[in-house]
Scaffold this motif. Structure first.
Motif, mmCIF file in Angstrom:
data_model
loop_
_atom_site.group_PDB
_atom_site.id
_atom_site.type_symbol
_atom_site.label_atom_id
_atom_site.label_comp_id
_atom_site.label_asym_id
_atom_site.label_seq_id
_atom_site.Cartn_x
_atom_site.Cartn_y
_atom_site.Cartn_z
ATOM 1 N N ILE A 208 -0.377 9.095 1.388
ATOM 2 C CA ILE A 208 0.780 7.830 1.283
ATOM 3 C C ILE A 208 -0.025 6.589 1.382
ATOM 4 O O ILE A 208 -0.977 6.460 2.289
ATOM 5 N N SER A 209 -0.077 5.798 0.443
ATOM 6 C CA SER A 209 -0.798 4.505 0.429
ATOM 7 C C SER A 209 -0.333 3.642 1.474
ATOM 8 O O SER A 209 0.835 3.479 1.699
ATOM 9 N N ILE A 210 -1.375 2.754 1.870
ATOM 10 C CA ILE A 210 -1.048 1.599 2.759
ATOM 11 C C ILE A 210 -0.566 0.605 2.154
ATOM 12 O O ILE A 210 -1.112 0.025 1.293
ATOM 13 N N CYS A 211 0.838 0.099 2.800
ATOM 14 C CA CYS A 211 1.497 -0.822 2.066
ATOM 15 C C CYS A 211 1.045 -2.348 2.677
ATOM 16 O O CYS A 211 0.791 -3.400 2.084
ATOM 17 N N GLU A 212 1.168 -2.171 4.333
ATOM 18 C CA GLU A 212 0.800 -3.424 5.064
ATOM 19 C C GLU A 212 0.040 -2.990 6.215
ATOM 20 O O GLU A 212 0.328 -2.040 6.816
ATOM 21 N N ILE A 213 -0.878 -3.967 6.764
ATOM 22 C CA ILE A 213 -1.764 -3.824 7.870
ATOM 23 C C ILE A 213 -1.385 -5.087 8.715
ATOM 24 O O ILE A 213 -1.744 -6.041 8.563
ATOM 25 N N ASP A 214 -0.963 -4.588 9.764
ATOM 26 C CA ASP A 214 -0.926 -5.618 11.110
ATOM 27 C C ASP A 214 -1.883 -5.244 12.047
ATOM 28 O O ASP A 214 -1.633 -4.380 13.008
ATOM 29 N N LYS A 215 -2.835 -5.736 11.915
ATOM 30 C CA LYS A 215 -4.287 -5.094 13.019
ATOM 31 C C LYS A 215 -3.836 -5.719 14.454
ATOM 32 O O LYS A 215 -4.133 -5.023 15.398
ATOM 33 N N GLU A 216 -3.338 -6.728 14.464
ATOM 34 C CA GLU A 216 -3.108 -7.438 15.709
ATOM 35 C C GLU A 216 -2.290 -6.531 16.678
ATOM 36 O O GLU A 216 -2.271 -6.458 17.816
ATOM 37 N N ASN A 217 -1.091 -6.128 16.068
ATOM 38 C CA ASN A 217 -0.261 -5.123 16.642
ATOM 39 C C ASN A 217 -0.478 -3.445 16.519
ATOM 40 O O ASN A 217 0.083 -2.816 17.076
ATOM 41 N N GLY A 218 -1.463 -3.307 15.726
ATOM 42 C CA GLY A 218 -2.011 -1.881 15.622
ATOM 43 C C GLY A 218 -0.897 -1.018 14.660
ATOM 44 O O GLY A 218 -0.633 0.081 14.966
ATOM 45 N N LEU A 219 -0.368 -2.021 13.776
ATOM 46 C CA LEU A 219 0.775 -1.082 12.910
ATOM 47 C C LEU A 219 0.337 -1.193 11.401
ATOM 48 O O LEU A 219 -0.318 -1.881 10.852
ATOM 49 N N LEU A 220 0.765 -0.203 11.052
ATOM 50 C CA LEU A 220 0.691 0.202 9.370
ATOM 51 C C LEU A 220 2.180 0.260 8.706
ATOM 52 O O LEU A 220 2.939 0.994 9.211
ATOM 53 N N ARG A 221 2.314 -0.206 7.715
ATOM 54 C CA ARG A 221 3.606 0.081 6.869
ATOM 55 C C ARG A 221 3.335 1.021 5.625
ATOM 56 O O ARG A 221 2.308 0.817 4.721
ATOM 57 N N LEU A 222 4.296 1.933 5.542
ATOM 58 C CA LEU A 222 3.960 2.970 4.505
ATOM 59 C C LEU A 222 5.462 2.860 3.587
ATOM 60 O O LEU A 222 6.559 2.996 4.222
ATOM 61 N N VAL A 223 5.289 2.618 2.243
ATOM 62 C CA VAL A 223 6.375 2.617 1.578
ATOM 63 C C VAL A 223 6.344 3.824 0.241
ATOM 64 O O VAL A 223 5.138 3.940 -0.242
ATOM 65 N N TYR A 224 7.050 4.880 0.438
ATOM 66 C CA TYR A 224 6.893 6.226 -0.257
ATOM 67 C C TYR A 224 8.410 6.487 -0.966
ATOM 68 O O TYR A 224 9.642 6.053 -0.556
ATOM 69 N N ARG A 225 8.111 7.358 -2.106
ATOM 70 C CA ARG A 225 9.005 7.667 -2.871
ATOM 71 C C ARG A 225 9.473 9.301 -2.118
ATOM 72 O O ARG A 225 8.472 10.154 -1.962
ATOM 73 N N VAL A 226 10.797 9.658 -2.017
ATOM 74 C CA VAL A 226 10.916 11.100 -1.633
ATOM 75 C C VAL A 226 10.821 11.710 -2.999
ATOM 76 O O VAL A 226 11.774 11.793 -3.965
ATOM 77 N N VAL A 227 10.125 12.872 -3.086
ATOM 78 C CA VAL A 227 9.870 13.648 -4.123
ATOM 79 C C VAL A 227 9.680 15.103 -4.031
ATOM 80 O O VAL A 227 9.812 15.881 -5.136
ATOM 81 N N GLY A 228 9.750 15.492 -2.584
ATOM 82 C CA GLY A 228 9.655 16.830 -2.373
ATOM 83 C C GLY A 228 10.090 16.990 -0.924
ATOM 84 O O GLY A 228 10.455 16.282 -0.137
ATOM 85 N N LYS A 229 9.945 18.515 -0.339
ATOM 86 C CA LYS A 229 10.164 18.758 0.882
ATOM 87 C C LYS A 229 9.549 17.812 1.929
ATOM 88 O O LYS A 229 10.095 17.359 3.087
ATOM 89 N N GLY A 230 8.346 17.563 1.796
ATOM 90 C CA GLY A 230 7.384 16.781 2.751
ATOM 91 C C GLY A 230 8.122 15.369 2.999
ATOM 92 O O GLY A 230 8.297 15.225 3.921
ATOM 93 N N THR A 231 8.221 14.750 1.735
ATOM 94 C CA THR A 231 8.521 13.238 1.746
ATOM 95 C C THR A 231 9.998 13.268 2.327
ATOM 96 O O THR A 231 10.398 12.441 2.989
ATOM 97 N N GLU A 232 10.774 14.155 1.890
ATOM 98 C CA GLU A 232 12.031 14.419 2.562
ATOM 99 C C GLU A 232 12.330 14.416 3.943
ATOM 100 O O GLU A 232 12.924 13.854 4.688
ATOM 101 N N GLU A 233 11.143 15.132 4.419
ATOM 102 C CA GLU A 233 11.198 15.267 6.022
ATOM 103 C C GLU A 233 10.853 14.202 6.707
ATOM 104 O O GLU A 233 11.626 13.625 7.537
ATOM 105 N N PHE A 234 10.065 13.269 6.128
ATOM 106 C CA PHE A 234 9.502 12.114 6.580
ATOM 107 C C PHE A 234 10.607 11.076 6.666
ATOM 108 O O PHE A 234 10.711 10.342 7.439
ATOM 109 N N SER A 235 11.519 11.144 5.460
ATOM 110 C CA SER A 235 12.687 10.247 5.480
ATOM 111 C C SER A 235 13.683 10.341 6.542
ATOM 112 O O SER A 235 14.529 9.792 6.711
ATOM 113 N N GLU A 236 13.675 11.723 7.044
ATOM 114 C CA GLU A 236 14.528 12.089 8.099
ATOM 115 C C GLU A 236 14.223 11.686 9.485
ATOM 116 O O GLU A 236 14.994 11.878 10.522
ATOM 117 N N TYR A 237 13.068 11.260 9.705
ATOM 118 C CA TYR A 237 12.361 10.922 10.970
ATOM 119 C C TYR A 237 13.241 9.476 11.812
ATOM 120 O O TYR A 237 13.717 8.965 10.881
#
Length: 255
Positions: free
Chosen positions: A56-85
């Protein structure tokens, strides 16, 4: 090269942006500290039936708070699982992986198509030059408002419901955009058009290639692309998108 980490990251936010596109913020300080625009991370499913990680590509980086934003499309079982977290769940991740974009030039055209749009956001935030941002969609738009603080945004949609009707090159021509460097991420047909446009105009182009991956670290050779030069790892005219890329200069690769 920056160190790669494999960690259990904390999910701090998850949001549905469109019918099939999700935005997830995760907390992982080590990865966030060394991540660059254009890099990606691998996410591991909890299901034992899905062993291979999902890149999954990195969309945004917040180094100060140690955060990463991921924006992804649900295309299979794996990304579907992520969307349910849920918020406060943990997800095993490895990264940062691949190379990133290299800042250069005084007037840039940033081009994102489809799910190649998210990695352009952090690049737009970090570049200090003049920026023109071109976003291509099939129909439903997303993230376009997030780009507005960082440059003039131009939209292309295949059905013409927003911006220029057509593709990103149509939008560039319709708005008479010019620059001395192009950064682009999107599907191969779009990148092929970007490469042709860049060569015609004599503009440098850095392109981030999308490809299905297995290991994500360059060992399995499942994500190779054709290159102009012989690769020292394989001794053939191939490049590993996960390891040598995903960002290449346009003239380096065959599309």
């Amino acid at each position: 090269m920056a160190e790669t980490f494999k960690k259990a990251a904390l999910i701090t936010s998850i949001e549905k942006l469109t019918e099939d596109i999700y935005s997830m913020w995760i907390e992982e300080k080590d990865i966030a500290a060394s991540a660059k625009p254009g890099q990606f991370i691998s996410l591991y499913c909890k299901s034992e039936n899905r062993l291979l990680p999902r890149p999954i590509s990195i969309c945004e980086i917040d180094k100060e708070n140690g955060l990463l934003r991921l924006v992804y499309r649900v295309v299979g079982k794996g990304t579907e699982e992520f969307s349910e977290y849920k918020v406060s769940d943990r997800i095993e991740v490895m990264g940062p992986l691949g190379n990133g974009f290299h800042p250069e030039g005084k007037k840039a055209i940033l081009i994102g198509g489809g799910i190649g749009i998210p990695p352009m956001l952090e690049l737009a935030k970090q570049l200090s030059c003049e920026k023109q941002i071109v976003l291509g969609y099939r129909d439903v738009t997303f993230l376009n408002e997030d780009f507005k603080p960082y440059g003039q945004v131009y939209i292309a949609t295949e059905d013409g419901n927003a911006g220029t009707k057509g593709n990103v090159i149509d939008a560039i021509k319709a708005n008479h955009l010019e620059g001395d460097i192009i950064y682009a991420c999107g599907p191969t047909p779009m990148l092929r058009g970007v490469k042709t446009f860049a060569l015609e105009k004599g503009i440098k182009g850095q392109i981030s290639m999308e490809e299905k991956m297995a290991c994500g670290i360059g060992a399995c050779l499942a994500c190779v692309c054709k290159s102009k030069e012989i690769d020292h790892h394989t001794q053939v005219k191939n490049k590993r998108i996960c390891k040598d890329g995903p960002v290449f200069y346009a003239e380096e690769v065959e599309l």
